[in-house]
Design a protein around this motif. Structure first.
Motif, short mmCIF file in Angstrom:
data_model
loop_
_atom_site.label_atom_id
_atom_site.label_comp_id
_atom_site.label_asym_id
_atom_site.label_seq_id
_atom_site.Cartn_x
_atom_site.Cartn_y
_atom_site.Cartn_z
N GLN A 5 -9.81 -1.28 11.89
CA GLN A 5 -8.75 -1.75 10.97
C GLN A 5 -8.26 -0.61 10.09
OE1 GLN A 5 -7.00 -4.49 10.88
NE2 GLN A 5 -5.86 -3.89 9.07
N ALA A 6 -9.19 0.25 9.65
CA ALA A 6 -8.79 1.40 8.82
C ALA A 6 -7.87 2.34 9.61
CB ALA A 6 -10.03 2.15 8.33
N LEU A 7 -8.21 2.58 10.87
CA LEU A 7 -7.37 3.43 11.71
C LEU A 7 -5.99 2.83 11.91
CD1 LEU A 7 -9.97 4.55 14.40
CD2 LEU A 7 -8.87 5.99 12.66
N LEU A 8 -5.92 1.53 12.09
CA LEU A 8 -4.64 0.85 12.25
C LEU A 8 -3.79 1.00 10.99
CD1 LEU A 8 -3.11 -0.94 14.31
CD2 LEU A 8 -4.15 -2.91 13.19
N ALA A 9 -4.40 0.80 9.83
CA ALA A 9 -3.67 0.92 8.57
C ALA A 9 -3.22 2.36 8.32
CB ALA A 9 -4.54 0.43 7.42
N LEU A 10 -4.11 3.31 8.54
CA LEU A 10 -3.76 4.71 8.32
C LEU A 10 -2.67 5.17 9.29
CD1 LEU A 10 -7.33 6.11 7.66
CD2 LEU A 10 -5.46 5.94 6.00
N ALA A 11 -2.73 4.72 10.53
CA ALA A 11 -1.70 5.07 11.51
C ALA A 11 -0.34 4.49 11.10
CB ALA A 11 -2.09 4.57 12.90
N ALA A 12 -0.35 3.28 10.57
CA ALA A 12 0.90 2.66 10.13
C ALA A 12 1.52 3.44 8.97
CB ALA A 12 0.66 1.21 9.72
N LEU A 13 0.68 3.97 8.10
CA LEU A 13 1.18 4.71 6.94
C LEU A 13 1.52 6.17 7.26
CD1 LEU A 13 -1.22 3.35 4.20
CD2 LEU A 13 1.20 2.78 4.53
N ALA A 14 1.15 6.63 8.44
CA ALA A 14 1.36 8.03 8.82
C ALA A 14 2.76 8.26 9.38
CB ALA A 14 0.31 8.46 9.83
N HIS A 52 9.73 -1.03 11.29
CA HIS A 52 8.71 -0.51 10.37
C HIS A 52 7.95 -1.65 9.69
CE1 HIS A 52 9.93 3.52 11.11
NE2 HIS A 52 11.12 3.39 10.53
N LEU A 53 8.65 -2.71 9.31
CA LEU A 53 7.99 -3.85 8.68
C LEU A 53 7.04 -4.54 9.66
CD1 LEU A 53 10.94 -5.29 6.59
CD2 LEU A 53 8.80 -4.32 5.68
N LYS A 54 7.43 -4.58 10.93
CA LYS A 54 6.56 -5.17 11.96
C LYS A 54 5.28 -4.36 12.08
CE LYS A 54 7.32 -4.30 16.30
NZ LYS A 54 6.17 -3.62 16.87
N GLU A 55 5.39 -3.04 12.08
CA GLU A 55 4.21 -2.18 12.17
C GLU A 55 3.30 -2.35 10.95
OE1 GLU A 55 3.24 -0.03 14.77
OE2 GLU A 55 4.76 -1.21 15.79
N LEU A 56 3.89 -2.41 9.77
CA LEU A 56 3.11 -2.60 8.56
C LEU A 56 2.45 -3.98 8.52
CD1 LEU A 56 5.53 -0.90 6.01
CD2 LEU A 56 3.25 -0.07 6.66
N SER A 57 3.16 -4.98 9.02
CA SER A 57 2.60 -6.33 9.09
C SER A 57 1.45 -6.39 10.08
CB SER A 57 3.67 -7.34 9.51
OG SER A 57 4.64 -7.48 8.52
N HIS A 58 1.62 -5.74 11.23
CA HIS A 58 0.56 -5.71 12.25
C HIS A 58 -0.71 -5.06 11.70
CE1 HIS A 58 -1.26 -5.59 16.20
NE2 HIS A 58 -1.43 -4.28 16.09
N ALA A 59 -0.56 -4.08 10.82
CA ALA A 59 -1.70 -3.40 10.19
C ALA A 59 -2.20 -4.17 8.97
CB ALA A 59 -1.30 -1.98 9.79
N GLU A 60 -1.60 -5.31 8.69
CA GLU A 60 -1.94 -6.18 7.56
C GLU A 60 -1.74 -5.50 6.21
OE1 GLU A 60 -5.69 -8.22 8.04
OE2 GLU A 60 -5.38 -8.39 10.21
N LEU A 87 -12.39 4.45 2.50
CA LEU A 87 -12.23 5.90 2.42
C LEU A 87 -13.16 6.54 1.39
CD1 LEU A 87 -8.35 6.16 2.65
CD2 LEU A 87 -10.01 6.79 4.41
N THR A 88 -13.51 5.80 0.35
CA THR A 88 -14.31 6.38 -0.72
C THR A 88 -15.76 5.91 -0.70
OG1 THR A 88 -13.59 4.66 -2.26
CG2 THR A 88 -12.32 6.71 -2.22
N GLU A 89 -16.14 5.15 0.31
CA GLU A 89 -17.51 4.68 0.42
C GLU A 89 -18.46 5.88 0.44
OE1 GLU A 89 -20.01 1.59 3.23
OE2 GLU A 89 -18.17 2.49 3.98
N ASN A 90 -19.49 5.80 -0.38
CA ASN A 90 -20.49 6.87 -0.50
C ASN A 90 -19.89 8.20 -0.95
OD1 ASN A 90 -22.65 5.21 0.32
ND2 ASN A 90 -21.98 5.45 2.43
N CYS A 91 -18.82 8.13 -1.70
CA CYS A 91 -18.19 9.35 -2.23
C CYS A 91 -19.21 10.10 -3.09
CB CYS A 91 -16.97 8.97 -3.06
SG CYS A 91 -16.09 10.37 -3.74
N CYS A 92 -19.20 11.38 -3.01
CA CYS A 92 -20.09 12.26 -3.79
C CYS A 92 -21.56 11.89 -3.60
CB CYS A 92 -19.72 12.25 -5.27
SG CYS A 92 -18.08 12.94 -5.58
N GLY A 93 -21.92 11.50 -2.39
CA GLY A 93 -23.30 11.18 -2.08
C GLY A 93 -23.83 9.97 -2.82
N GLY A 94 -22.93 9.04 -3.18
CA GLY A 94 -23.34 7.83 -3.88
C GLY A 94 -23.35 7.99 -5.39
#
Length: 110
Positions: A5-14, A52-60, A87-94
Motif C-alpha cells: 500500500q505504501a508503494l502504491l501511495a508513493l507511486a501515485a504521488l511521484a 490523476h484523480l483516478k490514480e490518487l483514488s486507487h491509492a486511497e 516512512l518514519t517507523e523506527n526513526c533514529c533507532g527508536g
C-alpha cells in the motif's frame, strides 16, 4: 500500513500533477473541492485531471462524494498519516528525533 500500500501511495504521488492535486486537497481540508475547481486552480485539463484523480483514488489518497451534480474530492488524511507513520517507523533507532538525536546519528556514522 503494508509495504504494498505504501508503494502504491508513493507511486501515485511521484508525478507532478498528482502531487499538486494532493497538496491542494490537503490544504483545502475535509470540505474538499469540486473537480472543476481543482482543474481551475492548478491549470490542468479536465481529461487529465480525471486520470490523476483516478490514480490518487486507487491509492486511497483521495476520497470523493456526490454533492448535487458535483463530485467533491478531499484528501484521505488517514492514509496520509499511515504513510507518514510507515516512512518514519523506527526513526533514529527508536529514539525521539530531536536535534540531539540527529547529532548522535551523524556522529555514529562518521
Amino acid at each position: 500500513m503494508e509495504t504494498k500500500q505504501a508503494l502504491l501511495a508513493l507511486a501515485a504521488l511521484a508525478q507532478e500533477s498528482r502531487l499538486a492535486v494532493f497538496r491542494l486537497l490537503v490544504q483545502t481540508g475535509p470540505l474538499g473541492m469540486a473537480a472543476s475547481k481543482i482543474a481551475e486552480e492548478l491549470g490542468i485539463a479536465a481529461s487529465s485531471l480525471s486520470f490523476h484523480l483516478k490514480e490518487l483514488s486507487h491509492a486511497e489518497l483521495v476520497q470523493s462524494r456526490q454533492l448535487g451534480r458535483f463530485i467533491i474530492y478531499s484528501a484521505n488524511i488517514t492514509t496520509m498519516n499511515q504513510m507518514l507513520g510507515f516512512l518514519t517507523e523506527n526513526c533514529c533507532g527508536g529514539n525521539p528525533c530531536t536535534p540531539v538525536s540527529m547529532q548522535q546519528c551523524a556522529t555514529t556514522e562518521a
